[in-house]
Design an enzyme around this catalytic site. Sequence first.
Site: not given
Length: 288
Positions: A211, A266, A104
């Site tokens: 982010y 994921h 990730d």
Amino acid sequence: MTILSETWQHGFLPTNHLRLHYVTQGEGELMLMLHGFPEFWYSWRHQIPEFAKDYKVVAIDLRGYNESDKPIALEAYTISEFILDVKGIIEALGYDRCTLVSHDWGGTIAWHFAYAYPQMLDKLIVLNLPHPAKFAEGLRTLPQLLRSWYIFLFQLPWLPEFLLQWNNCEAIGKAFSEVAIDKTAFSQIDLQNYREAAAKPGSLTAMLNYYRNVRSALPSKQWDVLEIPTLMIWGENDAALGKELTYGTEAYVRNLTLRYIPHCSHWVQQEQPQLVNQYMREFLSPSN
């Protein structure tokens, strides 16, 4: 927080003007592990003891996570800072190169580090995170934009923090338990550990700042062909990142091994640890 093994050593490393927390086991060549969002070193709990048989395994808490320092400024969470963190960690451990394992956001950092300091890597392993060029391409398509809706939510001030901290960080636990294909992959202790790490003062804002600076990880440039032997492992049922983001990666990586794991989300190294460890072992074998 539940400690899994008395043989694991915890410590702090100085790097890039910060102190980052790490867990280590084993001796030998360095294997450095970088986690993603909203994890911490704990996401490698199934890999640390396996590869400590042959390596000095070090799993860190990225800046802003769990026990690591949490800079306040938004500009402290850019890809250039993350790259320097990794370089400093390797050097602080007394090494000049390593095998880098990532997932990730850790994968994003690993890709960029591989281009910035290829001489410091023996091999690169990336789990469920595409090459930056492929991700940038994907974000220009409607299906991937829809999958990446949360990135746009996380740009907002205070609201994401409010939602994630609600009811003892319940949303953090659900990010694992509800997304996993194998619902037995995460125990209640696992989920509680993730909630506790996210609830530490300053953690949620720091985690979200990755982010909020995502543009720094998607530079518009020509990508050279990476020469480092690279393994990509991909859980095929990733709700956030489509499998098609892996297609064409060989245009950017000369020596690429790509392994898909069906019926897996994921959270691939936690949901299918035996397969992940097997594929890593095969890739790391001296014959490769």
